[in-house]
Design an enzyme around this catalytic site. Structure first.
Site, PDB file in Angstrom:
ATOM      1  N   SER A  43      97.095 -19.762 -60.819  1.00  0.00           N
ATOM      2  CA  SER A  43      97.083 -21.214 -61.011  1.00  0.00           C
ATOM      3  C   SER A  43      96.741 -21.626 -62.437  1.00  0.00           C
ATOM      4  CB  SER A  43      96.102 -21.873 -60.037  1.00  0.00           C
ATOM      5  OG  SER A  43      94.763 -21.536 -60.365  1.00  0.00           O
ATOM      6  N   LYS A 120      89.566 -24.245 -62.835  1.00  0.00           N
ATOM      7  CA  LYS A 120      90.634 -25.162 -63.244  1.00  0.00           C
ATOM      8  C   LYS A 120      90.251 -25.798 -64.576  1.00  0.00           C
ATOM      9  CE  LYS A 120      92.573 -24.737 -59.095  1.00  0.00           C
ATOM     10  NZ  LYS A 120      93.840 -23.998 -58.869  1.00  0.00           N
TER      11      LYS A 120
END
Length: 279
Positions: A43, A120
């Site tokens: 990701s 993230k």
């Protein structure tokens, strides 16, 4: 008791003491200073690759209940959560020696529902409005500029311990083929620049407006079309808005990286990623 037996018992006791002390020191070190983190998914490509191993700086944002270590090993039936140890400090969304993160930081945080650790990039600050329009992120109504920067190429093959295969912008390809993603340099308000990848238009590239609540943050993966992040609500396996107290620390530097199924497979280590700064 014979002298030899007494010596053996003393040696055994000293060994146990040494192990206990070592575990205590390691626990304090991990709780207060740096936490190891192994990248399990794609990701955050290309900033972070599957198999990157890094230490998370826990001093960067101060301390909360989330600073306590979790130990979750389903294969062995081990599930010790940070709340099991430090849950008494949960619930007020504050931190001890708290420091505000900067937009663009790569952050490890606890998922607000599952308690699993996620990593993230911080896109939205408290009070911001965030929206995706045709793969471009708009922050408070203004687009974060993207400059095309070629393609990100990787071999189509199972990656990491989970054996996941990457998604590609150049269509379905077989194992051993070259998988492409469109690459761009994104500039956030404040001047932080980083690489983002794009596979193609999908629902998460066109969203409504998210209004970030006070005391919360909005996170996105750099591999924009392959990231469960704040664009998805927690109830549908996304992240949603992340409370300040759920931040664990900042990812500053990759220590080493393994392209194989285990970090012990030293012949798969990526020589160009030793001590590489996270940008």
């Amino acid at each position: 008791m014979a002298a030899t037996e007494k010596k053996q018992q003393n040696a055994f006791v000293e060994t146990i003491k040494t192990i206990v002390y070592a575990l205590l020191i390691a626990g304090v070190f991990r709780t207060l200073f740096f936490q190891p983190f192994w990248i399990p998914s794609g990701s955050m490509k290309e900033t972070l690759l599957v198999g990157d191993f890094l230490f998370v700086n826990k001093m960067a944002y101060g301390y909360s209940y989330a600073s306590c270590p979790s130990l979750i090993l389903p294969r062995f039936g081990i599930d010790v959560d940070a709340k099991d140890i430090c849950g008494v400090f949960d619930g007020d969304n504050t931190r001890l020696f708290g420091n505000t993160p900067d937009r663009g930081d790569v952050v490890v945080f606890r998922h607000p529902v599952s308690g699993r650790d996620y990593i993230k990039r911080l896109i939205g600050m408290p009070g911001d409005s965030i929206q995706m329009r045709d793969s471009v992120v708009y922050i408070n109504g203004e687009p974060a500029p993207q400059e095309p920067a070629g393609v990100f190429a990787e071999i189509m093959q199972p990656q990491g311990p989970e054996g996941r295969r990457p998604r590609c912008s150049n269509g379905p390809i077989g194992d051993g083929g070259t998988c492409h993603k469109e690459r761009a340099i994104e500039t956030l308000p404040g001047g932080t620049k980083h690489v983002v990848l794009d596979i193609g238009l999908q629902a998460s590239d066109r969203t409504g407006v998210y209004q970030v609540p006070e005391g919360h943050y909005f996170f996105m993966g750099d591999n924009r079309d392959n990231s469960a992040d704040s664009r998805l609500a927690q109830q549908v396996q996304g992240v949603g808005f992340v409370p300040f107290e759920n931040l664990i620390g900042r990812a500053d530097r990759i220590m080493f990286s393994s392209g194989g199924r285990s970090m012990l497979f030293f012949w798969t280590w990526r020589g160009d990623r030793f001590f590489k700064a996270v940008e």
